[in-house]
Structures are given as C-alpha cells and as structure tokens.
Design an enzyme around this catalytic site. Structure first.
Site, PDB file in Angstrom:
ATOM      1  N   SER A  61       0.681  -1.256  -0.044  1.00  0.00           N
ATOM      2  CA  SER A  61      -0.015  -0.173   0.000  1.00  0.00           C
ATOM      3  C   SER A  61       0.861   1.218   0.087  1.00  0.00           C
ATOM      4  CB  SER A  61      -0.921   0.010   1.250  1.00  0.00           C
ATOM      5  OG  SER A  61      -1.207   1.071   1.431  1.00  0.00           O
ATOM      6  N   TYR A  78      -2.240  -0.025  10.126  1.00  0.00           N
ATOM      7  CA  TYR A  78      -2.311  -0.605   8.735  1.00  0.00           C
ATOM      8  C   TYR A  78      -1.071  -0.710   8.127  1.00  0.00           C
ATOM      9  CZ  TYR A  78      -3.725  -0.984   3.825  1.00  0.00           C
ATOM     10  OH  TYR A  78      -4.033  -1.358   2.706  1.00  0.00           O
TER      11      TYR A  78
HETATM   12  N1  LIG Z   1      -8.373  -0.378  -2.541  1.00  0.00           N
HETATM   13  C1  LIG Z   1      -7.486   0.386  -2.359  1.00  0.00           C
HETATM   14  O1  LIG Z   1      -7.326   1.708  -2.730  1.00  0.00           O
HETATM   15  C2  LIG Z   1      -6.130  -0.106  -2.006  1.00  0.00           C
HETATM   16  C3  LIG Z   1      -4.921   0.530  -1.713  1.00  0.00           C
HETATM   17  C4  LIG Z   1      -4.040   0.103  -0.966  1.00  0.00           C
HETATM   18  C5  LIG Z   1      -3.724  -1.312  -0.567  1.00  0.00           C
HETATM   19  N2  LIG Z   1      -4.842  -1.935  -1.030  1.00  0.00           N
HETATM   20  C6  LIG Z   1      -4.721  -3.431  -0.569  1.00  0.00           C
HETATM   21  O2  LIG Z   1      -5.176  -4.139  -1.763  1.00  0.00           O
HETATM   22  C7  LIG Z   1      -5.739  -5.387  -1.437  1.00  0.00           C
HETATM   23  C8  LIG Z   1      -7.285  -5.426  -1.707  1.00  0.00           C
HETATM   24  O3  LIG Z   1      -7.854  -4.450  -1.241  1.00  0.00           O
HETATM   25  P1  LIG Z   1      -9.371  -3.923  -1.510  1.00  0.00           P
HETATM   26  O4  LIG Z   1      -9.438  -2.705  -1.876  1.00  0.00           O
HETATM   27  O5  LIG Z   1      -9.666  -4.975  -2.465  1.00  0.00           O
HETATM   28  O6  LIG Z   1     -10.458  -4.308  -0.147  1.00  0.00           O
HETATM   29  P2  LIG Z   1     -11.474  -5.459   0.039  1.00  0.00           P
HETATM   30  O7  LIG Z   1     -11.774  -5.303   1.517  1.00  0.00           O
HETATM   31  O8  LIG Z   1     -12.494  -5.174  -0.802  1.00  0.00           O
HETATM   32  O9  LIG Z   1     -10.864  -6.764  -0.352  1.00  0.00           O
HETATM   33  C9  LIG Z   1     -10.222  -7.495   0.553  1.00  0.00           C
HETATM   34  C10 LIG Z   1     -10.790  -8.865   0.896  1.00  0.00           C
HETATM   35  O10 LIG Z   1     -10.058  -9.925   1.808  1.00  0.00           O
HETATM   36  C11 LIG Z   1     -10.837 -10.458   2.335  1.00  0.00           C
HETATM   37  N3  LIG Z   1     -10.100 -10.924   3.818  1.00  0.00           N
HETATM   38  C12 LIG Z   1     -10.167 -10.231   4.876  1.00  0.00           C
HETATM   39  N4  LIG Z   1      -9.450 -10.769   5.729  1.00  0.00           N
HETATM   40  C13 LIG Z   1      -9.181 -12.227   5.230  1.00  0.00           C
HETATM   41  C14 LIG Z   1      -8.575 -13.189   5.666  1.00  0.00           C
HETATM   42  N5  LIG Z   1      -8.259 -13.376   7.101  1.00  0.00           N
HETATM   43  N6  LIG Z   1      -8.492 -14.351   4.920  1.00  0.00           N
HETATM   44  C15 LIG Z   1      -9.133 -14.447   3.696  1.00  0.00           C
HETATM   45  N7  LIG Z   1      -9.795 -13.281   2.991  1.00  0.00           N
HETATM   46  C16 LIG Z   1      -9.798 -12.138   3.933  1.00  0.00           C
HETATM   47  C17 LIG Z   1     -11.975  -9.558   2.622  1.00  0.00           C
HETATM   48  O11 LIG Z   1     -13.306 -10.577   2.964  1.00  0.00           O
HETATM   49  C18 LIG Z   1     -12.247  -8.854   1.333  1.00  0.00           C
HETATM   50  O12 LIG Z   1     -13.142  -9.567   0.371  1.00  0.00           O
HETATM   51  C19 LIG Z   1      -5.577  -5.370   0.367  1.00  0.00           C
HETATM   52  O13 LIG Z   1      -4.347  -6.178   0.468  1.00  0.00           O
HETATM   53  C20 LIG Z   1      -5.608  -4.028   0.776  1.00  0.00           C
HETATM   54  O14 LIG Z   1      -4.686  -3.859   1.696  1.00  0.00           O
HETATM   55  C21 LIG Z   1      -6.054  -1.509  -1.310  1.00  0.00           C
END
Ligand SMILES: NC(=O)c1ccc[n+]([C@@H]2O[C@H](COP(=O)([O-])OP(=O)(O)OC[C@H]3O[C@@H](n4cnc5c(N)ncnc54)[C@H](O)[C@@H]3O)[C@@H](O)[C@H]2O)c1
Length: 322
Positions: free
Chosen positions: A129, A154
């Site tokens: 991130s 985080y």
């Molecule tokens: N969306 C953004 O802008 C953004 C920015 C920086 C980093 N990220 C990272 O990208 C990745 C995806 O993010 P996103 O925006 O799709 O978030 P999201 O919350 O929509 O997707 C994450 C998924 O992981 C699942 N999850 C959580 N804990 C879990 C576990 N212990 N085992 C299995 N599944 C689990 C959740 O149910 C969820 O469906 C994450 O790692 C997030 O930290 C996202």
C-alpha cells in the site's frame, strides 16, 4: 495451471479474477468474506465470478494455517498466486488493531509458508500500500524512498509484509512481487473509501465530512488500470528468485475538492461539504512515482479521473437502483 487469488470477493480481487478469467485462466478464489463492510456486496461479486466454469471458490481465512496447507496439498497445480486478502482501511486500524495483525501479518506469513509448499509455483504477487510512505514529504513517492515512519498500524502491517517477503525470497528461493496500490476507485468499489462515501452522500443529500479542512491530495487510481498493472506484474516474474516492489498509481495527485466537484457534475447535484480537522493516521498527499513500474513492467495508467468518475457513478446508480 491454476492461479490462486486471495481476497477474491474483495474490490480489487474481484476485478483481477474477472481479467484472468477473460483471458482463459483457471482461477481458484479464496476469501473469508469478512463483515468489515457489507458482505452482500462481496457475495454479489462472487456471484458474477461464478458465471463461467473456470472459477472455483474456497471460503477460508489466509491466517488459518491448516486450511491453507490443505488447500496447497489439494491443488498442487497452482502455478501463480495473487495475494490480495487483507484487513484494509487506515482509520479502522485504530478501532480494531487485532484484525490487522491477524489478516495482514499472520495471513501474510501463512501465505508465504503455503507458497513454499507449492512445488510448481512460479510467482507470487501481493498487495502492499501507498500508506507505507507515511509522513514522507517528498512527492512523488518512489520505491527507493525511506519507509520507516508509518502513520497507522495498517501501514505498519503492510510494511511488515514487504520485509517478510524480502526474507522469504532469500531464504527459500521464492519469486515475490509486492505492489503498492494508491487509492483505487471504480465500479464494484469499497463502501469504506472516500469515492464511495462521497458519491453515496451526494446522491442522498447528506453532508460530506472532508478532513484536513479539504487540504488533501490523493493519487486516485482507476480500477481497470490497477487490474492491468497487477496482471502486467504477474506476467513478468523476477528472472531469478527474489523480491521486488512496485508502485501502482495514476501518478497524478488530485485535489480532493476537485474529485468531489467532478462527482457533483456527473450526479447533477451540489455536495454539502463540512470541513473538519485532520484525522489521526491520514496522509496529506499521496502521489506515485511509476517510472520503474513503466520501465520494468511496461505498464502505464490510462484513465483520468474525468473519465473514471462518470463510469463509477453510472455503476453505483445501477447497482443501487438510484
Ligand atoms: N483499494 C485500495 O485503494 C487499496 C490501496 C492500498 C492497498 N490495498 C490493498 O489491496 C488489497 C485488496 O484491497 P481491496 O480494496 O480489494 O479491499 P477489500 O476489502 O475489498 O478486499 C479484501 C478482501 O480480503 C478478504 N479478507 C480479509 N481478511 C481475510 C482473511 N483473513 N482471509 C481471507 N480473506 C480475507 C475480505 O473479505 C475482502 O473480500 C488489500 O491487501 C489492501 O490492503 C488496497
């Protein structure tokens, strides 16, 4: 040849699965469908993914060692992993720090240990991130910049993932790539993130709280660009065992009030903005230096917020019938 995608029911995971399926891959999705935000949105994404017959789904936690090792033993044909499962959100990490260490630190360790068991594994790509850049003043943020000052738990968990990956690549000869995402938005997005909250509030005529008195700048990245970036990285594993990091962002820093103005224009209604002080953990500005990403992965983002916001709003209205 199967690709394991964790976090498949999530925002980015859903789009990555769709893109992999569209090019003919066999995808094994995994997600624990947490209730951090409305699980019905996650179930709706999964329903879309189940439309074809090349998608299978396992509901399990990446932090569950036994479940993950069983999964590896039962699917020896996994050749790639795209690990996106995590507990996201900067602000919520002040409320429930335990969930972050469980999903992001323990979950990442179990994923790395699972990777060791996958004999045919060629490449594991995982989500980091932009939050790892913490209070850095120098923009744009480059992967070579120091990242020792996270502003939230985080961010600290995501940095821990990067360090664990570095160690595991060296110790066990794995090929690992971490992607630092910058504020991703678009159809099937995340209800806890600003673009969704702003859109919903404008449509409902509710007040929008804007922190740091509106002096926030974000590198908003459109989901289709990010999906293409994930695939570009996945398709180019390191030539030798090792660990690499890339920024995946639009590489433009947009004024948050300009983002809201574009939403107003598309929705056809004025936002009611309430300017508030900065919140703990928030960064004032994010902007990705993507020179290395473009050079090494051949990836450049193509979608401006002027093009992306109308697509997001159209999806939002269709999904909510409003
Ligand atoms: N969306 C953004 O802008 C953004 C920015 C920086 C980093 N990220 C990272 O990208 C990745 C995806 O993010 P996103 O925006 O799709 O978030 P999201 O919350 O929509 O997707 C994450 C998924 O992981 C699942 N999850 C959580 N804990 C879990 C576990 N212990 N085992 C299995 N599944 C689990 C959740 O149910 C969820 O469906 C994450 O790692 C997030 O930290 C996202």
């Amino acid at each position: 040849m199967t690709i394991l995608v964790t976090g498949a029911a999530g925002f980015i995971g859903y789009h990555v699965c769709q893109a992999l399926l569209a090019r003919g891959e066999i995808v094994l999705g995994l997600d624990s469908v947490t209730s951090y935000y409305d699980p019905s949105l996650k179930r709706a994404r999964l329903k879309e993914l189940h439309n074809g017959n090349r998608f299978r789904f396992v509901e399990a936690s990446v932090a569950d060692r036994a479940a993950m090792h069983t999964l590896a033993d039962e699917h020896p044909g996994i050749t790639g992993v795209i690990h996106l499962a995590a507990q996201p959100g900067v602000r919520h990490s002040l409320v429930d720090p335990w969930a972050y260490v469980e999903a992001n630190v323990m979950g990442h360790l179990v994923m790395l240990e699972t990777a060791r068991r996958l004999e045919q594994l060629r490449h594991l790509v995982y989500a980091s991130s932009s939050s790892v850049y913490g209070g850095n003043q120098k923009v744009p943020f480059a992967v070579s910049d120091p990242v020792e000052r996270p502003l939230s738990l985080y961010a600290a968990t995501k940095r821990a993932d990067e360090l664990m990956s570095e160690a595991y690549a060296g110790l066990y000869g794995l090929r690992l790539s971490g992607l630092r995402f910058f504020t991703v938005y678009g159809p099937w997005g995340r209800p806890d993130m600003a673009p969704w909250i702003f859109c919903r509030s404008i449509l409902a005529g509710e007040t929008i709280p804007v922190y740091n008195r509106g002096l926030l700048k974000r590198d908003f990245s459109y989901i289709d660009d990010i999906t293409q970036g994930v695939l570009a990285c996945y398709d180019r594993p390191p030539a030798q065992p090792g660990h690499r990091l890339y920024n995946l962002g639009a590489s433009h820093s947009e004024d948050i009030l300009h983002f809201i103005a574009l939403l107003e224009e598309e929705i056809g209604r004025k936002a009611q903005i309430e300017l508030r002080p900065a919140q703990p953990g928030d960064m004032a500005e994010t902007c990705a230096d993507i020179a290395a990403t473009t050079r090494e992965l051949g990836w450049t983002p193509a979608t401006s917020i002027e093009a992306g916001i109308p697509r997001f709003v159209r999806w939002f209205r269709r999904y909510h019938r409003c």
